[in-house]
Design an enzyme around this catalytic site. Structure first.
Site, PDB file in Angstrom:
ATOM      1  N   PHE A 252       0.832  -1.201   0.000  1.00  0.00           N
ATOM      2  CA  PHE A 252       0.000   0.000   0.000  1.00  0.00           C
ATOM      3  C   PHE A 252       0.869   1.255   0.000  1.00  0.00           C
ATOM      4  O   PHE A 252       1.856   1.326   0.746  1.00  0.00           O
ATOM      5  CB  PHE A 252      -0.862   0.074   1.271  1.00  0.00           C
ATOM      6  CG  PHE A 252      -1.824  -1.055   1.476  1.00  0.00           C
ATOM      7  CD1 PHE A 252      -3.137  -0.961   1.030  1.00  0.00           C
ATOM      8  CD2 PHE A 252      -1.434  -2.214   2.151  1.00  0.00           C
ATOM      9  CE1 PHE A 252      -4.035  -1.986   1.249  1.00  0.00           C
ATOM     10  CE2 PHE A 252      -2.328  -3.253   2.368  1.00  0.00           C
ATOM     11  CZ  PHE A 252      -3.632  -3.143   1.919  1.00  0.00           C
ATOM     12  N   ASP A 253       0.478   2.240  -0.789  1.00  0.00           N
ATOM     13  CA  ASP A 253       0.963   3.593  -0.567  1.00  0.00           C
ATOM     14  C   ASP A 253       0.261   4.113   0.691  1.00  0.00           C
ATOM     15  O   ASP A 253      -0.740   3.547   1.137  1.00  0.00           O
ATOM     16  CB  ASP A 253       0.620   4.451  -1.790  1.00  0.00           C
ATOM     17  CG  ASP A 253       1.062   5.896  -1.635  1.00  0.00           C
ATOM     18  OD1 ASP A 253       2.057   6.146  -0.929  1.00  0.00           O
ATOM     19  OD2 ASP A 253       0.401   6.778  -2.212  1.00  0.00           O
ATOM     20  N   GLY A 254       0.784   5.217   1.251  1.00  0.00           N
ATOM     21  CA  GLY A 254       0.185   5.754   2.471  1.00  0.00           C
ATOM     22  C   GLY A 254      -0.854   6.824   2.210  1.00  0.00           C
ATOM     23  O   GLY A 254      -2.062   6.592   2.315  1.00  0.00           O
TER      24      GLY A 254
END
EC number: 3.1.3.5
Length: 365
Positions: A207-209
């Site tokens: 996941f990106d944040g």
């Protein structure tokens, strides 16, 4: 030989006994392969982690899409009926779905009566007549997908909440945006530029944040005031959790299933592994991201802070089944390195959308 005299046992022909056993085993194997395999019972939607996948995400349908675009829906349906005994080739979501099913097998071994497993729903605006080819393809690959939603040309998004959907994956960006607007975790999935082998025994999700797990609060600061102001903002608000982003709930669902393995002493052998792969810098803005996850009672197994460096090379090492990001720049970089990447159309980084009247989709299901 006198009447009533017992017969002497006849010697078997040379090799007869040894030949009979293999023939029996071959016949049994053949029969077992013919017999339908018992599939596990589908869980109640409210108890499961429901992953809704479109037909064009699960399977490659490039030729069918071309026919639909160039020749129209009637020719498209005719082509599908003529080829319904030919299974589709796997699409970008296929390895992810296989990994979900591998996790389910492990969960059912440990918790035979539990319905807290992944439940995959095929969601498509295909006409019901096309369903036979989809069913044949699912059975060909021995996938456990029992729930279908075929809407005959209409958008299926209105049904997602009724299926208790935790994540929706599609190749159609308009439908994904529609789902995001309805508050449903969703992403447009893309095929990688080259094939890279992924784990068959461990589900890996990256996941990106910002604007994926978290809100786009910080990205708005960068866009409006620049990086220096962003770093100052993050220092001041380090102990204030970020608001949740569209995929926070999906990470939460993964964490719930991970804990079922942890409770059996299998943390190191857990078949689910999660990654935070963010452009944030660790020293200047990483603490707030990690403290936000902690405040939610969540964690990722690994956290990679890249300080603006390309994500593709790190993802090539991780080899996730899927990587979520809100910026197409990072999605394209992941694709180039062989990663199945999914775009989350949420937040300030998105191209402004034109407001147009709702209309029937112009893409094939």
């Amino acid at each position: 030989m006198e009447p009533g005299e017992p017969r002497e046992p006849r010697e078997p022909a040379p090799g007869a006994g040894t030949a009979a056993a293999p023939r029996w085993e071959e016949a049994k194997t053949f029969h077992d392969n013919l017999a339908p395999k018992k599939k596990p019972k589908s869980p109640k939607p409210q108890n499961a982690v429901t992953i809704a996948v479109s037909s064009r995400a699960l399977f490659r349908m490039d030729e069918e899409q071309r026919i639909y675009t160039e020749q129209g829906v009637e020719e498209y349906v005719r082509y599908q009926l003529e080829h319904e005994n030919e299974p589709f080739s796997p699409g970008p979501a296929f390895p992810f779905v296989k990994a979900l099913e591998a996790v389910n097998r492990r969960l059912r071994e440990l918790y035979p009566e539990s319905e807290d497993v992944f439940d995959i729903v095929l969601v498509t605006n295909n006409h019901a007549q096309v369903g036979v080819r989809l069913i044949n393809s699912i059975n060909h690959y021995d996938l456990t997908i029992e729930r279908f939603c075929m809407t005959g040309g209409n958008s299926p998004i209105c049904y997602l909440k009724a299926y208790h959907t935790n994540l929706y994956l599609s190749a159609d960006a308009e439908k994904v945006q529609e789902a995001i607007d309805e508050g449903i975790a969703a992403a447009t999935i893309f095929s990688p530029s080259r094939d890279v082998a992924v784990s068959q025994s461990q589900l890996r999700v990256a996941f990106d944040g910002d604007a994926v797990l978290f809100s786009d609060e910080s990205e708005r600061i960068v866009k409006a005031h620049g990086l220096d102001r962003f770093f100052e903002h993050e220092k001041v608000h380090e102990n204030k959790p970020l608001a949740q982003g569209p995929l926070k709930g999906f990470l939460e669902a993964l964490g719930r299933l991970q804990k079922k393995f942890y409770s059996k002493g299998l943390r190191l052998e857990c078949p689910i592994r999660t990654y935070l792969v963010t452009a944030r810098s660790a020293a200047s803005s990483g603490a707030r991201a990690l403290k936000t996850l902690r405040s939610w009672g969540l964690e990722t197994d690994e956290a990679l802070f890249l300080a603006g460096a390309p994500k593709g090379p790190l993802l090539e090492k991780i080899r996730p089944h899927i990587f979520f990001d809100d910026q197409m720049f990072h999605v394209a970089g992941a694709q180039e390195m062989g990663t199945v990447a999914a775009h989350v159309p949420y937040g300030v980084a998105q191209t402004p959308r034109r407001t147009t009247p709702t209309k029937q989709t112009t893409s094939a299901p």
